[in-house]
Design a protein around this motif. Structure first.
Motif, mmCIF file in Angstrom:
data_model
loop_
_atom_site.group_PDB
_atom_site.id
_atom_site.type_symbol
_atom_site.label_atom_id
_atom_site.label_comp_id
_atom_site.label_asym_id
_atom_site.label_seq_id
_atom_site.Cartn_x
_atom_site.Cartn_y
_atom_site.Cartn_z
ATOM 1 N N ASP A 99 -36.047 -84.711 57.718
ATOM 2 C CA ASP A 99 -36.617 -83.416 58.028
ATOM 3 C C ASP A 99 -37.365 -82.929 56.792
ATOM 4 O O ASP A 99 -36.767 -82.827 55.712
ATOM 5 N N CYS A 100 -38.646 -82.660 56.950
ATOM 6 C CA CYS A 100 -39.491 -82.378 55.787
ATOM 7 C C CYS A 100 -40.068 -80.969 55.828
ATOM 8 O O CYS A 100 -40.554 -80.519 56.870
ATOM 9 N N SER A 101 -39.995 -80.298 54.686
ATOM 10 C CA SER A 101 -40.633 -79.015 54.504
ATOM 11 C C SER A 101 -41.562 -79.127 53.307
ATOM 12 O O SER A 101 -41.727 -80.201 52.730
ATOM 13 N N LEU A 102 -42.149 -78.020 52.902
ATOM 14 C CA LEU A 102 -43.023 -78.041 51.729
ATOM 15 C C LEU A 102 -42.246 -78.379 50.463
ATOM 16 O O LEU A 102 -42.812 -78.820 49.468
ATOM 17 N N ASN A 103 -40.918 -78.178 50.510
ATOM 18 C CA ASN A 103 -40.083 -78.439 49.343
ATOM 19 C C ASN A 103 -39.583 -79.872 49.268
ATOM 20 O O ASN A 103 -38.909 -80.241 48.313
ATOM 21 N N GLY A 104 -39.897 -80.666 50.271
ATOM 22 C CA GLY A 104 -39.444 -82.041 50.277
ATOM 23 C C GLY A 104 -38.733 -82.400 51.556
ATOM 24 O O GLY A 104 -38.732 -81.623 52.517
ATOM 25 N N CYS A 105 -38.121 -83.589 51.576
ATOM 26 C CA CYS A 105 -37.471 -84.092 52.784
ATOM 27 C C CYS A 105 -35.980 -84.253 52.564
ATOM 28 O O CYS A 105 -35.530 -84.554 51.461
ATOM 29 N N SER A 106 -35.223 -84.041 53.626
ATOM 30 C CA SER A 106 -33.777 -84.222 53.592
ATOM 31 C C SER A 106 -33.364 -85.204 54.677
ATOM 32 O O SER A 106 -33.951 -85.225 55.764
ATOM 33 N N ASP A 107 -32.347 -85.995 54.356
ATOM 34 C CA ASP A 107 -31.804 -86.991 55.280
ATOM 35 C C ASP A 107 -30.607 -86.418 56.012
ATOM 36 O O ASP A 107 -29.741 -85.783 55.398
#
Length: 119
Positions: A99-107
């Motif tokens: 899941d990706c936002s402007l702050n980066g992606c998380s698993d």
């Protein structure tokens, strides 16, 4: 946080079919890649298939031609259609998404669903 709920695992005879589903919910920004992994007893977890947000797919050699991954972006759900199942497909299958936002992606990982293929 993103929650993943998998379903569809079962006991099936060799040659049979199963369809796994994984639904994502929660605070979703933009799910990029959706993956299916599996882990057999005593073995390392391995990537089975992935699908990008644009629909590009890739498969492990061991499942090519038998498994099909697909996704419904409107439902944030990924599917794994498994045909011509073999005993060596027996494993716990895990859904994984980025899941990706402007702050980066998380698993995120699902809890796993058991697939047991009898010979």
């Amino acid at each position: 946080q993103v929650q993943l709920v998998e379903s569809g695992g079962d006991l099936v005879q060799a040659g049979g079919s199963l369809r796994l589903s994984c639904a994502a919910s929660g605070s979703i920004f933009s799910i990029n890649v959706m993956n299916w992994y599996r882990q057999a007893t005593g073995k390392q977890r391995e990537l089975v298939a992935f699908i990008t947000s644009s629909g590009r797919t890739n498969y492990a050699d061991s499942v090519k031609g038998r498994f099909t991954i697909s996704r419904d972006n409107a439902k944030n759900t990924v599917y794994l259609q498994m045909n011509t199942l073999k005993p060596e497909d027996t494993a716990v299958y895990y859904c994984n998404v980025k899941d990706c936002s402007l702050n980066g992606c998380s698993d995120y990982w699902g809890q796993g669903t058991q697939v047991l293929v009898s010979s």
